[in-house]
Design an enzyme around this catalytic site. Structure first.
Site, PDB file in Angstrom:
ATOM      1  N   THR A  35       0.831  -1.213   0.000  1.00  0.00           N
ATOM      2  CA  THR A  35       0.000   0.000   0.000  1.00  0.00           C
ATOM      3  C   THR A  35       0.860   1.255   0.000  1.00  0.00           C
ATOM      4  OG1 THR A  35      -0.112  -0.306   2.385  1.00  0.00           O
ATOM      5  CG2 THR A  35      -2.057  -0.937   1.137  1.00  0.00           C
ATOM      6  N   ALA A 120      15.481 -11.425   4.244  1.00  0.00           N
ATOM      7  CA  ALA A 120      14.303 -12.117   4.776  1.00  0.00           C
ATOM      8  C   ALA A 120      13.060 -11.246   4.747  1.00  0.00           C
ATOM      9  CB  ALA A 120      14.582 -12.567   6.211  1.00  0.00           C
ATOM     10  N   SER A 125      18.384  -3.766   4.906  1.00  0.00           N
ATOM     11  CA  SER A 125      19.027  -2.669   4.179  1.00  0.00           C
ATOM     12  C   SER A 125      18.595  -1.308   4.723  1.00  0.00           C
ATOM     13  CB  SER A 125      18.801  -2.776   2.672  1.00  0.00           C
ATOM     14  OG  SER A 125      17.452  -2.981   2.394  1.00  0.00           O
ATOM     15  N   ASP A 169       9.726   1.017   4.817  1.00  0.00           N
ATOM     16  CA  ASP A 169      10.827   0.413   5.575  1.00  0.00           C
ATOM     17  C   ASP A 169      11.702   1.478   6.223  1.00  0.00           C
ATOM     18  OD1 ASP A 169       9.691  -1.690   4.282  1.00  0.00           O
ATOM     19  OD2 ASP A 169      11.351  -2.041   2.903  1.00  0.00           O
TER      20      ASP A 169
HETATM   21  C1  GLA Z   1       9.067  -3.951   0.348  1.00  0.00           C
HETATM   22  C2  GLA Z   1       9.274  -2.488   0.022  1.00  0.00           C
HETATM   23  C3  GLA Z   1       8.267  -1.615   0.787  1.00  0.00           C
HETATM   24  C4  GLA Z   1       6.837  -2.127   0.575  1.00  0.00           C
HETATM   25  C5  GLA Z   1       6.757  -3.627   0.837  1.00  0.00           C
HETATM   26  C6  GLA Z   1       5.405  -4.211   0.534  1.00  0.00           C
HETATM   27  O1  GLA Z   1       9.384  -4.187   1.702  1.00  0.00           O
HETATM   28  O2  GLA Z   1      10.577  -2.076   0.373  1.00  0.00           O
HETATM   29  O3  GLA Z   1       8.382  -0.279   0.393  1.00  0.00           O
HETATM   30  O4  GLA Z   1       6.377  -1.809  -0.700  1.00  0.00           O
HETATM   31  O5  GLA Z   1       7.737  -4.343   0.089  1.00  0.00           O
HETATM   32  O6  GLA Z   1       4.450  -3.735   1.424  1.00  0.00           O
END
Ligand code: GLA
Length: 376
Positions: A35, A120, A125, A169
């Site tokens: 999302t 994982a 990162s 993230d």
């Molecule tokens: C990866 C991407 C995030 C997000 C997720 C899915 O972790 O780095 O930005 O898009 O996938 O929710």
């Protein structure tokens, strides 16, 4: 992680004492998958698996980093950055982006270590990026602003490393608070720290399958979402409610309809999840986890067999409220909400059932919600 050990290793490697310590966590996303790049909502939590850096400022513009885990030193000059293809590209990308944004950077010597499982889907990162960004802020003397640095790190990953990720993230690693999940609006970057319900543990279940070459699948999902938004003449899928979507879904091709339905319904699940977390309705939160996984499996099609099996193994345990895949998918980890007091027994039972059914070894971590990037 032991900063004493890091101090000794720094002394052994650089023959001097470190002066600053930074750290940044990995994350698990509780709900709100795929999302973020649709300007939507996510609910990640920083975990007690982190990257730590011990460092000492230099008077020139050289950056040297010794990776304890890889037992290798890598270095770069801030004013003549060139692209390579190993772990140092993450720190280098941060330097590149900060310089591009006009920050005046100083060099440093550093020792880095971490215990976020790599590849994982727990954002190892992003943890490296934010720990390095904190290091640059500390040695170069600029103010730390979590959301600003998260955006810088995302840009570094997009433009330097070449991974087309969203903002979740980096925001989780930068801005989470201990004991809270982070309810994030990925359009405005407004955050709300949502308390985890009492008596519940968050179990991260690593399938030990890795996502491998799936950048193309991730990018394909992104384009399908953009196609749906274009078709609806809205700027992102965030801008349509589920009711409205249901009325207009015939305008989309079958496959684009399924991708969009996942995103639109997932945004509504995140909003409800935050609401039920506040009211302490854990059973409903578990149901939302389950519905999220089913939508990622059937509509967004980003699970693999291992993820589906481990989620089934988790749901079969009576102490489990709900379980779903977490992160980008195609391998990596799932997450379950379980009764806190029974978390240990849950981990054993799931490992055993998963081994029997898949022939694979799971890594199960009962995680605590930890603090975003900080100076120690
Ligand atoms: C990866 C991407 C995030 C997000 C997720 C899915 O972790 O780095 O930005 O898009 O996938 O929710």
């Amino acid at each position: 992680m032991d900063s004493l050990n890091l101090t000794e290793r720094f002394q052994a490697h650089f023959n001097a004492k470190p002066e600053i310590y930074t750290r940044a966590p990995g994350r698990v996303n509780l709900i709100g998958e795929h999302t973020d790049y649709n300007d939507g909502f996510v609910l990640p939590m920083a975990i007690d698996r982190e990257v730590h850096i011990a460092l000492r400022p230099r008077s020139d513009s050289k950056v040297r980093i010794y990776s304890l885990d890889l037992e290798v030193e890598s270095a770069f000059e801030l004013h003549s950055l060139s692209r390579g293809s190993d772990w140092i590209e993450y720190p280098k990308g941060i330097a590149f982006q900060l310089l591009k944004e006009g920050f005046d950077l100083k060099g440093f010597d550093a020792v880095m270590t971490g215990n976020v499982p790599r590849g994982a889907g727990l954002s190892s990162s992003a943890a490296v990026e934010l720990a390095v960004a904190r290091a640059f802020a500390a040695v170069s003397g600029f103010e730390w602003n979590a959301a600003r640095m998260a955006k810088t790190a995302q840009k570094a990953e997009n433009d330097w490393v070449g991974v087309n990720c969203g903002i979740m993230d980096q925001m989780a690693s930068a801005a989470c608070k201990k004991d809270f999940a982070l309810f994030l609006d990925c359009r405005s970057l407004e955050v709300e720290h949502a308390p985890l319900p009492q008596g519940v543990a968050v179990a991260v279940m690593d399938t030990s399958t890795r996502r491998g070459l799936v950048d193309s699948a991730y990018n394909e999902r992104r384009s399908q979402c953009e196609e749906a938004a274009q078709q609806f003449e809205i700027s992102a899928l965030r801008d349509i409610s589920l009711d409205e979507f249901n009325g207009r879904k015939v305008e989309l091709s079958e496959i684009v309809m399924k991708r969009a339905r996942h995103v639109v319904s997932e945004n509504e699940r995140v909003l409800e999840a935050v609401h039920v977390m506040k009211s302490g309705n854990i059973n409903r939160l578990g149901e939302l986890f389950n519905a999220s996984h089913d939508s990622l499996r059937d509509d967004f099609e980003v699970t693999n067999d291992a993820l589906n099996v481990i989620v089934d193994c988790a749901r079969e345990q009576s102490v489990c409220y709900g379980a779903r895949m977490t992160g980008a998918g195609f391998g990596g980890c799932a997450v379950a909400l379980v009764e806190e007091e029974k978390a240990e027994a849950f981990s054993q039972a799931v490992s055993e059932a998963y081994r029997q059914r898949s022939g694979l070894e799971a890594g199960i971590y009962v995680c605590k919600a930890s603090e975003g990037a900080s100076i120690l």
